[in-house]
Write a protein that holds these residues in place. Sequence first.
Motif, mmCIF file in Angstrom:
data_model
loop_
_atom_site.group_PDB
_atom_site.id
_atom_site.type_symbol
_atom_site.label_atom_id
_atom_site.label_comp_id
_atom_site.label_asym_id
_atom_site.label_seq_id
_atom_site.Cartn_x
_atom_site.Cartn_y
_atom_site.Cartn_z
ATOM 1 N N ASN A 175 2.855 4.277 -3.782
ATOM 2 C CA ASN A 175 2.798 5.701 -4.115
ATOM 3 C C ASN A 175 4.114 6.199 -4.715
ATOM 4 N N ALA A 179 0.779 -3.699 -6.140
ATOM 5 C CA ALA A 179 -0.094 -4.288 -5.129
ATOM 6 C C ALA A 179 -0.278 -5.784 -5.389
ATOM 7 N N ARG A 239 -4.761 0.143 -3.883
ATOM 8 C CA ARG A 239 -3.798 -0.913 -3.557
ATOM 9 C C ARG A 239 -4.268 -1.759 -2.381
ATOM 10 N N LEU A 240 -4.879 -1.132 -1.398
ATOM 11 C CA LEU A 240 -5.419 -1.874 -0.261
ATOM 12 C C LEU A 240 -6.504 -2.854 -0.718
ATOM 13 N N TYR A 277 -3.828 4.782 -2.724
ATOM 14 C CA TYR A 277 -3.687 4.024 -1.469
ATOM 15 C C TYR A 277 -4.859 3.054 -1.284
ATOM 16 N N VAL A 279 0.827 -1.206 0.000
ATOM 17 C CA VAL A 279 0.000 0.000 0.000
ATOM 18 C C VAL A 279 0.863 1.259 0.000
ATOM 19 N N VAL A 280 1.839 1.320 0.899
ATOM 20 C CA VAL A 280 2.619 2.553 1.087
ATOM 21 C C VAL A 280 3.643 2.773 -0.032
ATOM 22 N N THR A 335 -3.660 10.465 -5.227
ATOM 23 C CA THR A 335 -2.795 9.819 -4.241
ATOM 24 C C THR A 335 -3.623 8.989 -3.270
ATOM 25 N N THR A 336 -4.681 9.571 -2.762
ATOM 26 C CA THR A 336 -5.548 8.849 -1.819
ATOM 27 C C THR A 336 -6.236 7.675 -2.505
ATOM 28 N N SER A 340 0.495 0.919 -10.125
ATOM 29 C CA SER A 340 -0.078 0.745 -8.794
ATOM 30 C C SER A 340 -0.680 -0.650 -8.631
#
Length: 191
Positions: free
Chosen positions: A79, A182, A132-133, A129, A75-76, A125-126, A178
Amino acid sequence: MIVVSSILWAAALLVISASLAVAVTSIRFRRPRLSLVTIAPVAIGLAGAAFLISVPAPSHPVAVIGGIGLALLGVVAGNPITVAVLAFADRGTGATVTDGHHGGIILKESRDGTRRDAEVLRGGTTIGYVERLVVIAAIVLGHLEIVAVLIAVKGLGRFSELDSPEIRERFIIGTLVSLAWAGACALLIVV
């Protein structure tokens, strides 16, 4: 064999933690290329899985901690890795886009030469995240149809903002990088 397994898993957890620290540092200091080093341990793990090299976890809690660490890394680190790949893709092309303050991009000028001040794809960006989660959770849970729904919703939700070739290219490249990152981290969790 238990000692060797414990040593290898301790080393793996240390590498995952260090990679996560590098990813956070690259975000904090806006040095996305630094995050590219986090690709190495994931690539080595995937190569090991491809060659059917398996080291069983010494205990269930260790396996869970490793899985959580890989999920966080997925997740992190996604980006800054995505930002670094986008910068590489823009290099030498005379790209007319820059990063915005709200996770979007700003088109410096359009094809007709007019200036555009509006930030498009805000919240990218959000969204990255969360995307990917969701991908990691879907793969770990074995529900790949969730990934298909995610891609459809993301594409439909952003369709009206994809009016210039530069924005479309960045949207496609960013999404693919992305999702691939993930997916790679989730695959390591599963195997």
